[in-house]
Scaffold this active site. Structure first.
Site, PDB file in Angstrom:
ATOM      1  N   GLU A 251       0.880  -1.176   0.000  1.00 36.36           N
ATOM      2  CA  GLU A 251       0.000   0.000   0.000  1.00 36.36           C
ATOM      3  C   GLU A 251       0.912   1.219   0.000  1.00 36.36           C
ATOM      4  O   GLU A 251       1.512   1.551   1.012  1.00 36.36           O
ATOM      5  CB  GLU A 251      -0.898  -0.057   1.243  1.00 36.36           C
ATOM      6  CG  GLU A 251      -2.137   0.794   1.109  1.00 36.36           C
ATOM      7  CD  GLU A 251      -2.074   2.055   1.937  1.00 36.36           C
ATOM      8  OE1 GLU A 251      -1.716   3.108   1.360  1.00 36.36           O
ATOM      9  OE2 GLU A 251      -2.381   1.990   3.150  1.00 36.36           O
TER      10      GLU A 251
HETATM   11  C1  UN1 Z   1      -3.178   5.900   4.577  1.00 37.07           C
HETATM   12  O1  UN1 Z   1      -2.892   7.088   4.575  1.00 37.07           O
HETATM   13  O2  UN1 Z   1      -2.285   5.020   4.520  1.00 37.07           O
HETATM   14  O3  UN1 Z   1      -9.198   6.736   3.618  1.00 37.07           O
HETATM   15  C2  UN1 Z   1      -4.553   5.373   4.700  1.00 37.07           C
HETATM   16  C3  UN1 Z   1      -8.428   7.358   4.340  1.00 37.07           C
HETATM   17  C4  UN1 Z   1      -7.994   6.740   5.636  1.00 37.07           C
HETATM   18  C5  UN1 Z   1      -6.865   5.804   5.391  1.00 37.07           C
HETATM   19  C6  UN1 Z   1      -5.636   6.392   4.778  1.00 37.07           C
HETATM   20  N1  UN1 Z   1      -9.107   6.078   6.253  1.00 37.07           N
HETATM   21  O4  UN1 Z   1      -8.004   8.441   4.030  1.00 37.07           O
END
Ligand code: UN1
EC number: 1.2.1.3
Length: 512
Positions: A251
Site C-alpha cells: 500500500e
Molecule cells: C493511509 O494514509 O495510509 O481513507 C490510509 C483514508 C484513511 C486511510 C488512509 N481512512 O483516508
C-alpha cells in the site's frame, strides 16, 4: 510523560541494540517514548518465534479466533480516548481524527469477528460421479507487517486483524516515530488473549528491518509481507519478496486527483478539497494531490478554496483544528524539499509558505516551536511539473485546468500512481465515465479523496501498489491460500478429462 518501550517477541521483552526517541511534533522537546531498537538478527528471530506459534494458532477453530478479534474490538473501544490521545501526542493528528482512526480499528474488528464463522470454502461439482471437490482457505503462515506512522493504529489493524483471524502469526514493525501508539495497540491485542508469539512487535529502523526480512525470507520463516509506505521502499520490498516467489501486499503513495466539472457544486468541492488536501496536514496516502478543475469554473473555485484554506485553523492538535503539525522532523525536512519544487510559473494563492514561526506566523499563531507548516495551494501547475507528477506528502495542493472530460481523465492518470481519486459533478454520465477511465483503485463522487470505509477494498495500482487490496472480504486473499481438494469415493481410479461421461448432441440439428 515519557515511556520506555522495547520489542515484544513471544510474549517477552526483547533485547535492544540502540535507542530512538519518539517525540511530540507539536512540542518536539517532549519525548513521548524512549524506544529500544532491535537489529536484523532480532527481527529474523521474531519471525522464527512467530513460525513456531503459528502452528498452534492455526489449529484454534476460526470461530474461536473470531471471538478473540471481537475481544480486541471491545478492548480498543473501551480504551478509545486513551489511545486517541496518545496518537495525537505522538504524531500530532487532531484529536477528532485520532478518534476516527481508533474507530476504524473497531470497525475492522466488527467486520472480521463474523468472518471467523464464515471463512467460507466451496463445494464444487466434479466431472465424475462419486467424487467430491472442495476448496479451503489455508493461512499463509507468518506475515511480516511493516507500517507507516501517519495512521499508526488504523492501517496496521487492516493487516493484523485479518491476518490473525485467518490463523497466521504476525511480526509487526511499526514506524519508530509512532512506536508508543503501536506499543499501546499491541498491549490491547495481547489483552484479548492472543497466545504468546502469535503477534510480535519489533521496533527497528528501515535498514535493519529490510536485512531482517531478507534473513527471514531466506530461512523460510516469513510467508507474506505487508507494507504501507513509499513507492520507493515498496519497490524494494516487491523485488525482495519476488526473489522468494512471494507477492507482498503493498500500500504505497498516491498523487490523488480531484476533478471538478463545470456542473459541480463548488462549495461542496471546496469542502472536500480542504479536508483531503490539508486534513492530517496532507499526510495521508489518500491526500489530495492536484485539483483538476474545468477552465470555466477555475477562478471561482480557486477564489473560494483560497478563502477556505486561509480561514482554516492550524494549531494544537488537541484542539478543534483542521491540521496539527507534521508527523516528525524527517517528514518536515522532506516537505521542505517539496516546497522547492514551486516554480516561477506557479502562483501560491494562499500566502506564506514554510514553517510557521514567530518570523513567519499564521495570523496570531507562531507555531509554538512545533512542526507546523503553512497550508499551500499552488495554482498554474502543469503536467510536466514535479509538483504535478510526484507525491508531496504534506500540506500542499496543486491546481491545474482542463477543457474536456477526456483530458481530465488523462491528467488524472498521468503521474502513474493510482490509489484514490475524486470527481465533483451533478451528471451521472460524467461520474461513470470518470470511474471507467481513471486508473485509481478508489473513486469518490462528490466526496473527497480520503475517507475509505473499513469494509471496501483499499489499495492502488501503478506506483500506488501492486494491485493487492486490503479491507473487507478482499483482504482474505492476502492472508490465505486456496487449497483445492478432491475426494473420490467410487473405489476406482477415475481419471479427470478421460473418464468423463459423454452426452452426444446432434449439432447438425436446425429448426425447420
Ligand atoms: C493511509 O494514509 O495510509 O481513507 C490510509 C483514508 C484513511 C486511510 C488512509 N481512512 O483516508
Amino acid at each position: 510523560m515519557s515511556r520506555q518501550i522495547v520489542s515484544i517477541v513471544g510474549g517477552k521483552e526483547a533485547a535492544a541494540t540502540a535507542t530512538y526517541e519518539s517525540t511530540n511534533p507539536a512540542r518536539p522537546s517532549e519525548v513521548v517514548a524512549r524506544v529500544g531498537m532491535a537489529d536484523a538478527g532480532a527481527f529474523a528471530a521474531a519471525c522464527r518465534t512467530a513460525k513456531e506459534a503459528q502452528r498452534e494458532w492455526a489449529k484454534v477453530p476460526a470461530p474461536v479466533r473470531g471471538r478473540v478479534i471481537a475481544s480486541i474490538g471491545r478492548l480498543v473501544e473501551a480504551n478509545t480516548e486513551r489511545l486517541a490521545r496518545l496518537v495525537t501526542e505522538e504524531i500530532g493528528k487532531p484529536y477528532a481524527e485520532a478518534l476516527g482512526e481508533v474507530r476504524e480499528i473497531v470497525d475492522t474488528c466488527d467486520f472480521f469477528l463474523g468472518e471467523g464463522r464464515r471463512l467460507y470454502g466451496q463445494t464444487v461439482p466434479s466431472e465424475m460421479p462419486d467424487k467430491n471437490l472442495f476448496t479451503f482457505r489455508n493461512p499463509v503462515g507468518v506475515a511480516a507487517v511493516v507500517t507507516a506512522g501517519n495512521f499508526p493504529v488504523a492501517v496496521p489493524s487492516w493487516y493484523l486483524v485479518p491476518a490473525l483471524l485467518c490463523g497466521n502469526a504476525v511480526v509487526w514493525k511499526p514506524a519508530e516515530y509512532a512506536a508508543a501508539s503501536a506499543h499501546a495497540m499491541f498491549q490491547l491485542f495481547a489483552a484479548a488473549g492472543l497466545p504468546d508469539g502469535v503477534l510480535n512487535v519489533v521496533f527497528a529502523d528501515g535498514a535493519e528491518t529490510f536485512r531482517g526480512l531478507e534473513l527471514a525470507l531466506e530461512e523460510g520463516s516469513v510467508h507474506k509481507v505487508g507494507f504501507t509506505g513509499s513507492s520507493e521502499v515498496g519497490r524494494k520490498i516487491g523485488e525482495l519478496t519476488g526473489r522468494h516467489l512471494q507477492s507482498a501486499c503493498l500500500e504505497l503513495g498516491g498523487k490523488n486527483p480531484m476533478v471538478i466539472m463545470p456542473d459541480a457544486d463548488l462549495d461542496l468541492a471546496v469542502e472536500g478539497a480542504l479536508f483531503s488536501g490539508f486534513g492530517t496536514a496532507g499526510q495521508r496516502c489518500t491526500s489530495l494531490g492536484t485539483v483538476i478543475v474545468h477552465e470555466s469554473v477555475h477562478d471561482a473555485f480557486v477564489e473560494r478554496f483560497t478563502r477556505a484554506v486561509r480561514e482554516a485553523r492550524i494549531g494544537d492538535p488537541a484542539q478543534d483544528v483542521l491540521a496539527g503539525p507534521l508527523l516528525d522532523q524527517k517528514f518536515a525536512d522532506r516537505y521542505e524539499d517539496y516546497l522547492a519544487w514551486i516554480q516561477p510559473h506557479h502562483t501560491v494563492v494562499t500566502g506564506a509558505t514554510g514553517k510557521i514561526t514567530k518570523d513567519n506566523p499564521r495570523g496570531d499563531f507562531d507555531g509554538d516551536g512545533g512542526l507546523y507548516y503553512h497550508p499551500v495551494v499552488v495554482d498554474g501547475v502543469q503536467s510536466g511539473d514535479r509538483l504535478f507528477m510526484e507525491e508531496t506528502f504534506g500540506p500542499i495542493v496543486g491546481v491545474t485546468t482542463f477543457a474536456t472530460l477526456d483530458e481530465a481523465v488523462e491528467l488524472a492518470n498521468l503521474p502513474g500512481y493510482g490509489l484514490s481519486s475524486s470527481i465533483y459533478t451533478t451528471d451521472p454520465k460524467h461520474a461513470f465515465r470518470f470511474r471507467e477511465g481513471v486508473s485509481a483503485g478508489m473513486v469518490s463522487v462528490n466526496n473527497s479523496t480520503s475517507g475509505a470505509e473499513a469494509h471496501l477494498p483499499f489499495g492502488g495500482n501503478g506506483k500506488s501498489g501492486n494491485g493487492s487490496r486490503q479491507s473487507g472480504m478482499w483482504v482474505l486473499d492476502q492472508f490465505t491460500r486456496w487449497q483445492a481438494m478432491n475426494w473420490d469415493h467410487s473405489g476406482r481410479l477415475q481419471k479427470a478429462q478421460m473418464d468423463v461421461a459423454e452426452i452426444v448432441p446432434d449439432l447438425d440439428f436446425r429448426l425447420s
